[in-house]
Enzyme design. Structure first.
Site, mmCIF file in Angstrom:
data_model
loop_
_atom_site.group_PDB
_atom_site.id
_atom_site.type_symbol
_atom_site.label_atom_id
_atom_site.label_comp_id
_atom_site.label_asym_id
_atom_site.label_seq_id
_atom_site.Cartn_x
_atom_site.Cartn_y
_atom_site.Cartn_z
ATOM 1 N N THR A 136 0.196 7.073 14.018
ATOM 2 C CA THR A 136 -0.368 5.952 13.267
ATOM 3 C C THR A 136 0.257 4.642 13.721
ATOM 4 O O THR A 136 -0.429 3.623 13.833
ATOM 5 C CB THR A 136 -0.153 6.152 11.763
ATOM 6 O OG1 THR A 136 -0.752 7.388 11.367
ATOM 7 C CG2 THR A 136 -0.763 5.016 10.965
ATOM 8 N N GLY A 137 1.560 4.660 13.999
ATOM 9 C CA GLY A 137 2.229 3.462 14.499
ATOM 10 C C GLY A 137 1.625 2.958 15.805
ATOM 11 O O GLY A 137 1.478 1.752 16.022
ATOM 12 N N GLU A 171 7.113 16.370 16.211
ATOM 13 C CA GLU A 171 7.639 16.315 14.846
ATOM 14 C C GLU A 171 6.808 17.218 13.941
ATOM 15 O O GLU A 171 5.610 17.008 13.765
ATOM 16 C CB GLU A 171 7.602 14.878 14.329
ATOM 17 C CG GLU A 171 8.233 14.722 12.957
ATOM 18 C CD GLU A 171 8.258 13.286 12.478
ATOM 19 O OE1 GLU A 171 9.282 12.860 11.923
ATOM 20 O OE2 GLU A 171 7.237 12.582 12.669
ATOM 21 N N CYS A 181 12.138 11.736 8.067
ATOM 22 C CA CYS A 181 11.919 11.346 9.461
ATOM 23 C C CYS A 181 13.170 11.527 10.312
ATOM 24 O O CYS A 181 13.076 11.734 11.521
ATOM 25 C CB CYS A 181 11.411 9.910 9.542
ATOM 26 S SG CYS A 181 12.423 8.722 8.641
ATOM 27 N N LYS A 227 0.841 -1.192 0.000
ATOM 28 C CA LYS A 227 0.000 0.000 0.000
ATOM 29 C C LYS A 227 0.882 1.250 0.000
ATOM 30 O O LYS A 227 1.542 1.547 0.992
ATOM 31 C CB LYS A 227 -0.914 0.048 1.220
ATOM 32 C CG LYS A 227 -1.784 1.313 1.256
ATOM 33 C CD LYS A 227 -2.345 1.591 2.627
ATOM 34 C CE LYS A 227 -3.110 2.906 2.667
ATOM 35 N NZ LYS A 227 -2.280 4.083 2.298
ATOM 36 N N GLY A 250 5.877 5.464 8.808
ATOM 37 C CA GLY A 250 5.000 6.627 8.857
ATOM 38 C C GLY A 250 5.062 7.300 10.205
ATOM 39 O O GLY A 250 6.056 7.178 10.942
ATOM 40 N N GLU A 277 8.643 1.754 11.522
ATOM 41 C CA GLU A 277 9.665 2.798 11.429
ATOM 42 C C GLU A 277 8.905 4.109 11.480
ATOM 43 O O GLU A 277 8.142 4.434 10.571
ATOM 44 C CB GLU A 277 10.459 2.649 10.133
ATOM 45 C CG GLU A 277 11.744 3.461 10.112
ATOM 46 C CD GLU A 277 11.523 4.898 9.636
ATOM 47 O OE1 GLU A 277 11.568 5.805 10.499
ATOM 48 O OE2 GLU A 277 11.292 5.109 8.445
#
Length: 504
Positions: free
Chosen positions: A244-245, A397, A296, A187, A240, A262
Site C-alpha cells: 500500500t505504501g 511479511e 510490523c 482515517k 501499513g 511507516e
C-alpha cells in the site's frame, strides 16, 4: 475480567456510530454502514458510518478553513499544548474503558491494550511539552545579514492508521501534528475504528475548535485515496503494508505531495551461542508471538548460531506449545486471535506456502477449529526450520504467529542473512560479547534495534525503517514532530542600503 464486563463498554452505543467532521457527528451522504466484528468470536459488536467522496472533501475543507481562516495556524503553542494535555487527562480517566474496547475490536490481550492506551496518554503529554520548546535557529553568516530558520506548520495533514495498533499509531501522529500547529483528517482502518471514535468523543467534549480534528471512516479506495489525491491536503502520513505504501508513493508523485510512510518488516533476531540461553529463548518467543505476530517490527526471522541449534529449538518448541491461546479478556491468555477472518486466511495460506516450499514445520500450523475457540480467528504458534533465503516465508511479511529459523556459522554470515530481505524496520542481537553486539548491530540495515532484548520502544525515540520499511523521518520523538513542520529561512539586512550591483 469476564466477556460480559468487557461488553459493558458497548452499552449506550446501540445506534450507528458516526464520523466527526467540522465539530459535528455525521453520517455518510449515502448512509452506508459497516458492521464491526469481535475477532475472538466473530460476533458483531458495533455498526459504524462510512464515507463517500463528499465527506472526504468536507473534512479536508473544514481542516483547511480552520487552519487558514479560523486562526489555528496562529494559535499560541501553549494553547495547543493545553488542549493536548486535556486529551491526555481524559484518556487517563477512561483508560480501562479504552483498553477493553481495543481488545474487543482488535483481539489483543487486555494487558497489551492497556499499555497501548498508556502510550497514547504519554504521546499527548510528550508533544504538549514539545510544542512550547524552542525550535528555531540562528546562523553566523559572512555578511551583514541576520540569518535564521523558523518552523511553520505544514497545514492540512491526512493521517492513516493501521488495524494492528488502532489507537496508539493514530495518536502518535495526531499529537505530533496538532502540537506542530497543523489541522488533521484521520482515517482508521475500517475494521478497527472504535477506540478512535471514542477518542473523538473526548475531543468533542473538550471543545476543540471546529475543523481542527476530523475523523473520516471508510475504505482505502474512497477515503485513503481521496485524501491522497485531494489538492488541499498538504501531507499524508501512513502506517501499513509496504504494498500500500508503494501505491501511495506512486499516486503522490503526480503532485509531489509530502508523504511519510511507516511500512512492513521481516525483522531478524540474531542469537549467538554465547547469549544468555534463557533470555534469548524468552525473547525469541516474545519477538514473534506477542500481539499474535501482528506487529510490523516482529522478530519473524530467528537467525541462530548452528552450535546451539538443537538445544535452542527444542526449548523453543516446548515453550511455544505451552502458550495459552484465548480471548483477550481472559487474564490467563498469552496470545489472542488474529484481527480478522480474512487476515487469518492469509496467514494460513502462508503456512501452506511454507510447507509447499519444503520448509520443515516444527510445531503449530493449524487454525483452532474445536472447542471454545472454534468461532474465533485463532492460529497455533507456528515454527518453520530448514528454510532457504529464497523462500517466500523467509522473504515476505506474514504478519502472524509464524517464525522461520535460519542458521549461521560465522558473524559475517549472520549479518548477510539478517540483511537478506527488502525490509529494514527492526533487528535484534543476543550475545554476551559487548564488542560483538556493537559490531553486528551497526552492520544491520534496520531503523529500530535491540541488544539482548526485543520490542521495547519509547515515545521519545524515532520509529522509522530502512529500505522498503519506510520513507521520511518516521513517527515519534522530535523527528516525528519535525515531520509536520516546514523549515523557512529568513534573512534580514542589518544595514538598509542599495546593493550597488547596478552602475547606471
Amino acid at each position: 475480567m469476564t466477556a460480559r464486563e468487557f461488553e459493558n463498554v458497548l452499552k449506550n452505543k446501540t445506534g450507528v456510530q458516526k464520523m466527526y467532521i467540522n465539530g459535528e457527528w455525521v453520517m455518510g451522504s449515502s448512509n452506508k454502514t459497516r458492521e464491526i466484528i469481535n475477532p475472538a468470536n466473530n460476533e458483531v459488536i458495533a455498526t459504524v458510518a462510512e464515507a463517500d467522496s463528499y465527506e472526504v472533501d468536507s473534512a479536508v475543507q473544514s481542516a483547511k478553513y480552520a487552519f487558514y481562516k479560523d486562526g489555528w495556524k496562529q494559535t499560541y503553542a501553549r494553547s495547543r499544548a493545553d488542549l493536548l494535555l486535556k486529551v491526555a487527562n481524559k484518556l487517563e480517566e477512561r483508560k480501562e474503558e479504552f483498553a477493553m474496547l481495543e481488545t474487543l475490536n482488535n483481539g489483543k490481550i487486555y494487558e497489551d491494550s492497556l499499555v497501548d492506551v498508556e502510550d497514547a496518554i504519554n504521546q499527548f503529554q510528550y508533544y504538549a511539552g514539545l510544542a512550547t520548546k524552542p525550535h528555531g535557529q540562528t546562523y553566523e553568516v559572512p555578511d551583514e545579514i541576520q540569518a535564521m530558520v523558523v518552523r511553520e506548520p505544514m497545514g492540512v495533514v491526512a493521517l492513516i492508521a493501521p488495524w494492528n495498533f488502532p489507537l496508539v499509531m493514530a495518536t502518535q501522529k495526531m499529537a505530533a501534528a496538532l502540537a506542530a500547529g497543523c489541522t488533521v483528517v484521520v482515517k482508521p482502518d475500517r475494521k478497527t475504528p472504535l477506540t478512535l471514535i471514542r477518542l473523538f468523543e473526548i475531543i468533542d467534549e473538550i471543545g476543540f475548535p471546529k475543523g481542527v480534528a476530523n475523523l473520516v471512516l471508510g475504505t482505502g479506495s474512497i477515503v485513503g485515496e481521496g485524501f491522497l489525491n485531494h489538492p488541499d491536503v498538504d501531507k499524508v502520513s501512513f502506517t501499513g503494508s509496504t504494498d500500500t505504501g508503494k501505491r501511495i508513493m506512486k499516486n503522490a508523485a503526480s503532485s509531489l505531495k509530502n508523504v511519510s510512510l511507516e511500512l512492513g518488516g521481516k525483522s531478524p533476531n540474531v542469537v549467538f551461542a554465547d547469549a544468555d540461553f534463557d533470555t534469548a529463548v524468552d525473547f525469541a518467543l516474545l519477538g514473534i508471538f506477542a500481539g499474535t505476530g501482528q506487529i510490523c517490527s516482529a522478530g519473524s526471522r530467528l537467525i541462530l548460531e548452528r552450535s546451539i541449534y538443537d538445544q535452542f529449538v527444542n526449548e523453543l518448541i516446548t515453550r511455544a506449545k505451552k502458550i495459552k491461546i484465548g480471548p483477550g479478556w481472559d487474564e490467563n491468555t498469552e496470545m489472542g486471535p488474529l484481527t480478522s477472518k480474512d487476515h487469518m486466511n492469509s496467514v494460513l495460506d502462508y503456512i501452506q506456502i511454507g510447507k509447499d516450499e519444503g520448509a520443515e514445520l516444527l510445531c503449530g500450523g493449524n487454525q483452532i477449529v474445536e472447542g471454545a475457540l472454534a468461532q474465533g480467528n485463532y492460529v497455533e504458534p507456528t515454527i518453520f526450520s530448514n528454510t532457504s533465503p529464497d523462500m517466500r516465508i523467509v522473504q515476505e511479511e506474514i504478519f502472524g504467529p509464524v517464525l522461520v529459523i535460519q542458521v549461521f556459522d560465522t558473524e559475517e554470515e549472520a549479518i548477510e542473512l539478517a540483511n537478506g530481505t527488502d525490509f529494514g524496520l527492526a533487528a535484534a542481537v543476543f550475545t554476551n560479547d559487548g564488542a560483538k553486539a556493537q559490531r553486528v548491530i551497526r552492520n544491520l540495515q534496520a531503523g529500530i534495534t535491540w541488544i539482548n532484548t526485543y520490542h521495547p520502544t519509547f515515545n521519545e525515540a524515532p520509529w522509522s525503517g530502512y529500505k522498503q520499511s519506510g520513507v521520511g523521518g518516521g513517527d515519534l520523538g522530535t523527528y516525528g514532530f519535525e515531520e509536520y513542520l516546514y523549515k523557512k529561512q529568513i534573512n534580514t539586512a542589518l544595514e538598509v542600503k542599495p546593493s550597488g550591483f547596478y552602475k547606471g
